[in-house]
Write an enzyme that holds these catalytic residues in place. Structure first.
Site, mmCIF file in Angstrom:
data_model
loop_
_atom_site.group_PDB
_atom_site.id
_atom_site.type_symbol
_atom_site.label_atom_id
_atom_site.label_comp_id
_atom_site.label_asym_id
_atom_site.label_seq_id
_atom_site.Cartn_x
_atom_site.Cartn_y
_atom_site.Cartn_z
ATOM 1 N N LYS A 1 -8.428 -1.266 0.868
ATOM 2 C CA LYS A 1 -9.504 -1.740 1.744
ATOM 3 C C LYS A 1 -10.310 -2.788 0.994
ATOM 4 O O LYS A 1 -10.830 -2.516 -0.088
ATOM 5 C CB LYS A 1 -10.425 -0.584 2.175
ATOM 6 N N GLU B 1 0.814 -1.226 0.000
ATOM 7 C CA GLU B 1 0.000 0.000 0.000
ATOM 8 C C GLU B 1 0.842 1.269 0.000
ATOM 9 O O GLU B 1 1.634 1.503 0.920
ATOM 10 C CB GLU B 1 -0.928 0.014 1.219
#
Length: 441
Positions: free
Chosen positions: A248, A232
């Site tokens: 997410k 990420e």
């Protein structure tokens, strides 16, 4: 700049074979090619290092502004989640008072870097012209040590039991019903007592081989080693363009093509996961709005599916145009810690996390990053940070990391607990001879 004839894999092997006292920082995109990440950046023998833990975060920010602005030095750094508590004036319920507690900021400054470009497959040493040849000779003279990989397992434990984790999820749902949070990222801490013959460089080598990640890192600090397989990006500045890409929504990879297709479809069509992702997109749009020009913040991608060796993710990207005169401290005060590992709204949710979690997060859920000044290192000016997820810190014979996920009102507690195992896969694979062969408490 001096080009050297060496592959990325060979370069990693040489760097990991450098003597233990040698401070070493490696940031490696592993050839994954995610979000434009295509470099392996390494520094050895830093000209300056800092480990900062001032009571007043403004002192830390002032030093960062000063040192990151040096036109002749590249910086590689870590920022702990606990520094975010200081920024937001949240008093930690549990302090880490051990001799090896995580610094708020670790900062290493280099006048010379080793860079491999996975796109061109070229490796070069760049920076201080008086030091380039010296580093090239170190790389050519270092003998690769091929140590035996241990078959002995690490002893692994979680700081809370499954029952306790499920109970925390129910408490979060009560906070949601009361309007204190919409989504809370709940983590648990995993500690592994490592076998005597399993070194940090072996752990990183295993992770890089089996679970290549676009924001992998290996940082040898004064009394600890950071090993990361983060997928990420937190924040990137390219000129005046700011970019953040929250992750997410997660599913494991299947054992067959059909299973992969089913899990891929399940994630893409999950209303719960899309809602979770969209909540964090809204939070990060707001964070970027504090430092970007009015009207410039927009969602470039929403809930794109990404595939990794052990899991699928939903990833979104938000961009904005940085306002003139913004300093690095302004960026950190606006966005740190990343909303994807706090939840929304950020401040009240961080307070809930502080109440529920039973151990300091340390570096986990913080950030790992670099800043390279323009003109000195042949790759252009850049500032980039990853979120320190799938990230362990090794001190002595103990490795510590956190795993968890975002809890919303319709979260299934059992599924959330299982998902935390999926996210731990890469790190557990690297310290266990067979996955999950040691039960977690």
């Amino acid at each position: 700049m001096q080009e050297i004839d060496i592959s990325a894999n060979r370069l990693i092997s040489i760097l990991l074979s450098l003597p233990e006292p040698e401070k070493l920082c490696i940031l490696d995109s592993c050839g994954v090619g995610h979000l434009g990440s295509h470099l392996l950046i390494a520094g050895i023998s830093p000209v300056e290092t800092y480990e900062l833990s001032y009571d007043d975060p403004e002192q830390t920010l002032a030093l960062l502004d000063e040192r990151l602005a040096d036109p002749n030095l590249a910086a590689i750094f870590t920022i702990s989640y606990g520094f975010g508590l200081k920024l937001h004036k949240i008093h930690p319920k549990i302090k880490d008072n051990s001799a090896f507690s995580e610094p708020d900021v670790f900062l290493a400054l280099f006048d010379c870097l080793i860079i491999h470009d996975y796109d061109s497959r070229k490796t070069f040493v760049s920076g201080n012209t008086q030091k380039i040849q010296q580093i090239a000779e170190i790389l050519s003279d270092t003998e690769v040590i091929k140590s035996e990989i241990t078959t002995e397992n690490a002893l692994v434990n979680s700081n809370i039991s499954k029952t306790e984790y499920l109970a925390c999820i129910e408490k979060i749902k009560d906070f949601i019903r009361s309007g204190d949070t919409y989504q809370t990222n709940l983590t648990r801490q995993i500690r592994a007592d490592l076998p005597a013959d399993l070194a940090p460089d072996q752990i990183f080598y295993r992770i890089r081989r089996n679970h290549p990640a676009p924001f992998a890192a290996f940082l040898r600090r004064a009394d600890s080693t950071v090993i990361s397989a983060s997928p990420e990006r937190f924040i990137q500045a390219c000129g005046q363009t700011m970019r953040t890409s929250p992750v997410k929504g997660t599913r494991p990879r299947g054992n067959t093509g059909d299973e992969d297709a089913e899990l891929r479809s399940e994630l893409l069509n999950s209303e719960k996961d899309r809602a979770e992702n969209t909540m964090i997109v809204d939070l990060l749009r707001n964070d970027l709005g504090r430092i970007c020009e009015y009207g410039s913040v927009e969602v470039e991608k929403l809930c794109d599916l990404e595939e990794h060796p052990s899991l699928f993710h939903l990833v979104s990207t938000i961009i904005g145009k940085l306002r003139e005169g913004m300093k690095y401290s302004d960026i950190l005060k606006a966005v740190f810690p990343c909303g994807s590992i706090t939840g929304a709204p950020k401040l009240s949710t961080m307070q809930i996390i502080n109440e529920l979690e039973t151990a300091p997060r340390g570096l986990s859920m913080g950030a790992i990053g670099y800043r390279i000044p323009g003109g000195s290192f042949s790759i252009g000016e850049s500032f980039d940070m990853s979120v320190a997820i799938r990230t362990m810190v090794v001190r002595g014979r103990e490795a510590v990391f956190n795993v968890g996920g975002g809890i919303v009102i319709d979260s299934d507690p059992e599924s959330e607990y299982d998902e935390s195992f999926v996210k731990a896969t890469a790190l557990l694979d690297a310290v266990l001879s067979s996955r999950f062969s040691v039960p977690l408490r």
